[in-house]
Write an enzyme that holds these catalytic residues in place. Structure first.
Site, mmCIF file in Angstrom:
data_model
loop_
_atom_site.group_PDB
_atom_site.id
_atom_site.type_symbol
_atom_site.label_atom_id
_atom_site.label_comp_id
_atom_site.label_asym_id
_atom_site.label_seq_id
_atom_site.Cartn_x
_atom_site.Cartn_y
_atom_site.Cartn_z
ATOM 1 N N ASP A 180 0.814 -1.210 0.000
ATOM 2 C CA ASP A 180 0.000 0.000 0.000
ATOM 3 C C ASP A 180 0.852 1.267 0.000
ATOM 4 O OD1 ASP A 180 0.991 -0.314 2.578
ATOM 5 O OD2 ASP A 180 -0.954 -0.717 3.484
ATOM 6 N N ASN A 217 -7.330 -2.602 14.598
ATOM 7 C CA ASN A 217 -8.731 -2.871 14.270
ATOM 8 C C ASN A 217 -8.872 -4.093 13.364
ATOM 9 O OD1 ASN A 217 -7.821 -1.958 11.813
ATOM 10 N ND2 ASN A 217 -9.162 -0.180 11.678
ATOM 11 N N HIS A 219 -7.117 -4.690 10.603
ATOM 12 C CA HIS A 219 -6.868 -4.502 9.163
ATOM 13 C C HIS A 219 -5.585 -5.213 8.731
ATOM 14 C CE1 HIS A 219 -4.623 -0.411 9.826
ATOM 15 N NE2 HIS A 219 -3.753 -1.383 9.771
ATOM 16 N N GLU A 271 -9.511 -1.857 5.659
ATOM 17 C CA GLU A 271 -10.164 -1.551 6.921
ATOM 18 C C GLU A 271 -11.389 -2.445 7.131
ATOM 19 O OE1 GLU A 271 -8.595 0.176 8.886
ATOM 20 O OE2 GLU A 271 -7.993 2.152 8.180
HETATM 21 P P1 PGA Z 1 2.350 -1.361 12.811
HETATM 22 O O1 PGA Z 1 1.087 -1.377 11.860
HETATM 23 O O2 PGA Z 1 3.266 -2.402 12.297
HETATM 24 O O3 PGA Z 1 2.911 0.020 12.684
HETATM 25 O O4 PGA Z 1 1.834 -1.659 14.189
HETATM 26 C C1 PGA Z 1 0.584 -2.590 11.422
HETATM 27 C C2 PGA Z 1 -0.591 -2.298 10.521
HETATM 28 O O5 PGA Z 1 -1.299 -1.308 10.770
HETATM 29 O O6 PGA Z 1 -0.791 -3.062 9.575
#
Ligand code: PGA
Length: 242
Positions: A64, A130, A132, A137
């Site tokens: 992404d 959450n 994702h 999302e």
């Molecule tokens: P993080 O994010 O590795 O910064 O905790 C993971 C994500 O949101 O996929």
């Protein structure tokens, strides 16, 4: 799903390195890796950068990118990948969505064509609080391919730590879809710290629902979850509480 509970993120990253090494061997050094950004894989990329592994005949495809950030912007994922991995370990070719292409239809179709051309051998994933995966999302259809995502308040808040202020966090991103992620032959998902414990529980024990995008991984035939004790806290109790 295989689950490895590790003592530290470094131990988890070492397991990730071993799996990447195996993929390189299986694919005769010509593998396609799906890569993630965020805090979680940084240790993995540090270890890969320091390793003897050779990616010069490999393809990297990132999950992404924020819409509106160019590769010179230190908060862009293109910048992140160059900083943490590609500047130290050259790949034959690397792909990341172009956040500066404001035509979402053109950009997402371009990315889907890349994914069709280079099926992913091993996909690295982090896990959002959450649930994702990528920037998919809650509520994202399981059939989704690359698309533009409006980020949720929870994701904006979680990512604000990388920006001067939360209002600087872009409101949308281009992301590989859930179908694109599920097409990878093998998936490694890592989650560390107690802020991830509830999402890990839903990923492992919860119903498969678009409300928790990562829950679809229960239906993939080759997934390894690497978690530390804090992130594993609620799965060790072995029950789901909503
Ligand atoms: P993080 O994010 O590795 O910064 O905790 C993971 C994500 O949101 O996929």
């Amino acid at each position: 799903m295989k689950i490895w509970i590790v003592k530290t993120p470094v131990e988890g990253a070492n397991k990730g390195v071993a799996m990447i090494q195996q993929t390189l061997k299986d694919r005769h050094e010509q593998a396609v890796f799906g890569l993630a950004t965020g805090g979680t894989p940084q240790t993995l990329y540090r270890l890969l950068s320091a390793s003897q592994l050779d990616f010069s005949r490999c393809i990297a495809i990132n999950l992404d990118e924020y819409v509106g950030l160019d590769q010179e912007n230190p908060q862009s994922y293109a910048y992140y990948m160059n900083r943490y991995l590609f500047s130290k370990k050259p790949f034959q070719q690397t792909f990341i969505p172009n956040g500066m292409n404001r035509n979402a239809t053109v950009e997402t179709q371009r990315y889907d064509q890349i994914l069709d051309r280079y099926p992913i051998d091993l996909q690295i994933l982090g896990l959002g609080q959450n649930g994702h995966i990528g920037f998919n999302e809650p509520g994202t259809p399981f059939e989704s391919t690359t698309h533009e995502v409006q980020l949720t308040e929870s994701t904006i808040a979680a990512n604000a730590r990388f920006f001067a202020q939360s209002t600087d966090v872009p409101r949308s991103a281009y992301s590989m879809g859930i179908k694109s992620i599920m097409a990878a032959k093998q998936i490694v998902i890592m989650a560390y710290g107690k802020a991830k414990a509830a999402a890990v529980k839903k990923l492992v024990l919860g119903p498969v629902t678009t409300a928790v995008p990562a829950s679809i991984l229960q239906q993939h035939s080759n997934v390894t979850l690497i978690v530390d004790e804090a992130a594993a806290d609620q799965i060790k109790k072995g029950k789901v509480e909503n």
